[in-house]
Design an enzyme around this catalytic site. Structure first.
Site, short mmCIF file in Angstrom:
data_model
loop_
_atom_site.label_atom_id
_atom_site.label_comp_id
_atom_site.label_asym_id
_atom_site.label_seq_id
_atom_site.Cartn_x
_atom_site.Cartn_y
_atom_site.Cartn_z
N GLU A 163 -9.59 7.35 4.04
CA GLU A 163 -10.53 6.48 4.75
C GLU A 163 -9.79 5.18 5.00
O GLU A 163 -8.85 4.84 4.28
CB GLU A 163 -11.78 6.22 3.90
CG GLU A 163 -11.66 5.09 2.87
CD GLU A 163 -10.62 5.31 1.79
OE1 GLU A 163 -10.31 6.49 1.48
OE2 GLU A 163 -10.10 4.32 1.24
N LYS A 209 0.80 -1.23 0.00
CA LYS A 209 0.00 0.00 0.00
C LYS A 209 0.83 1.28 0.00
O LYS A 209 0.43 2.30 -0.53
CB LYS A 209 -0.96 0.01 1.19
CG LYS A 209 -2.12 -0.94 0.99
CD LYS A 209 -3.26 -0.63 1.92
CE LYS A 209 -4.48 -1.46 1.59
NZ LYS A 209 -4.30 -2.89 1.94
N SER A 243 1.51 -9.82 -1.17
CA SER A 243 1.14 -8.42 -0.95
C SER A 243 1.48 -7.88 0.44
O SER A 243 1.74 -6.69 0.59
CB SER A 243 -0.35 -8.23 -1.22
OG SER A 243 -1.14 -9.06 -0.40
#
Ligand SMILES: *Cc1c(COP(=O)(O)O)cnc(C)c1O
Length: 393
Positions: A111, A89, A377
């Site tokens: 968010e 991310k 990931s």
């Protein structure tokens, strides 16, 4: 490029920008300027510098011998779990904070559901000395205490969303509302390949560093840039979009996306959008989403917070519709077993999101000569409580 976004922000039948009038100036500013900014050489230089020296890129492409033996093929793991903050991310939040600076914004909002994107955003805000507000559902704040504390430690303000189901969708609404009333000084960092155009394309481009590196690293180890398979899990789809990106036009490389089917697609407790979803509008773009006959969004379910999302990004809706990407799904049970298996075979505890991608290995009919790249990931530290509750190890 065949699967690229068009000038109106569409991937085939999906994408676009379905936003309230009040948000138009903010999104339009981004749309007009994002390509010029991210293609500028000074931007590229700073992005590459931070990815290298701050995030720790390139992440390794690790040949996993014991996992390969088990599945009778040649399996490589793209180690996004080794990025700073523990997942892919941060590639996107680094890109977007640099973009925000170029746009002259001083404040950041985001968010978050499980808190992973909130932490990645709070991290880059600390790095750049920018004010950071993260909206998070009240229920999620209770469920994800450690990430809430991480964000606070990093200097972010965590604001509870107290409407509706008090989860991610409500946090998104609050963030949108904030953005509408502060268009001048605030940039909204969205955490996946979702949202109105240009977010899906922008996030895809920031994450595409993953497949760019895979090509170089595979060349070094296998004398070819092209594996037979690339496999990634899909929540909104940002790690998958990044891992697939440079292979999209090379049809010899099979691309596999893995969704979470929770307790099973027939149980009503699933998050497998391509199995259960229909076209509709979610968070500003036209895409596939899980909905009732009259178009109400259905609450998804997955043991993994990062895959517990009722839609997929429009790029994936298009890749599904065109058949370019093969979609699989994995249940909670299958994912947890795959997570324990990787821990035992390779000494790598994966995030439970990632474990869904690993669970696809058993479903693919792999050949001995197949070269497979799995996008790892994220790491499993954040999921230790879930592993403990699961208990089967
Ligand atoms: C958030 C997250 C995901 C899901 O998000 P995508 O946008 O689909 O990549 C997957 N894996 C990890 C480790 C995550 O933190």
């Amino acid at each position: 490029m065949k699967y690229a976004v068009d000038e109106n922000g569409y991937y085939g039948n999906f994408g676009g920008s379905y936003i309230p009038e009040m948000l138009y100036p903010n999104v339009e500013e981004l749309r007009v300027r994002y390509l010029d900014i991210i293609n500028e050489s000074s931007f590229q230089k700073e992005f590459e510098y931070l990815l290298k020296q701050y995030v720790g890129r390139p992440t390794p492409l690790y040949f996993a011998p014991r996992l390969s033996e088990k599945y009778k093929s040649k399996i490589y793991l793209k180690r996004e779990d080794l990025c700073h903050t523990g997942a892919h991310k941060v590639n996107n939040t680094i890109g977007q904070i640099l973009l925000a600076k170029e746009l002259g914004k001083q404040k950041i909002i985001a968010e978050t559901g499980a808190g992973q994107h909130g932490v990645a955003t709070a991290t880059v805000c600390a790095l750049m000395g920018m004010e950071c507000i993260v909206y998070m559902g009240e229920v999620d704040i209770e469920r994800q205490r450690p990430n809430v504390e991480r964000m606070k430690l990093l200097g972010a303000k965590v604001v509870p969303a107290t409407s509706g189901s008090k989860t991610l969708k409500d946090a998104t609404n609050e963030a949108m509302r904030h953005w509408i009333s502060h268009p001048e000084d605030t940039h909204y960092i969205i955490g996946s390949v979702v949202g109105p155009h240009p977010y899906p394309d922008m996030v895809t481009q920031f994450q595409s560093v993953i497949s760019e590196e895979i090509m170089k690293q595979l060349e070094e180890q296998e004398d070819t840039q092209n594996p037979d398979y690339v496999i990634a899990c899909v929540g909104g789809g940002s790690n998958a979009a990044g891992a697939f990106y440079h292979y999209l036009n090379n049809e010899e490389v099979k691309l596999v996306a893995v969704e979470a089917s929770g307790k099973g697609n027939a149980t009503g407790q699933s998050a497998a959008t391509t199995v259960l979803g229909k076209p509709g509008v979610l968070h500003g773009s036209k895409t596939l989403l899980m909905q009732t006959d009259d178009g109400q969004v259905v609450e998804p379910y997955s043991i993994s917070a990062g895959l517990d999302y009722p839609g997929i990004g429009p790029i994936h809706a298009h890749l599904f519709e065109t058949g370019r990407v093969h979609f699989e799904s994995a249940t909670d049970q299958e994912a947890m077993e795959a997570g324990v298996e990787l821990s035992r075979l390779e000494g790598i505890i994966p995030a439970i999101e990632t474990a869904h991608a690993l669970a696809a290995l058993a479903k693919l009919n792999l050949k001995k000569s197949d070269v497979v790249v799995i996008n790892l990931s994220g790491r499993g530290d954040k999921d230790l409580d879930t592993y403990i509750k699961w208990g089967e190890y």
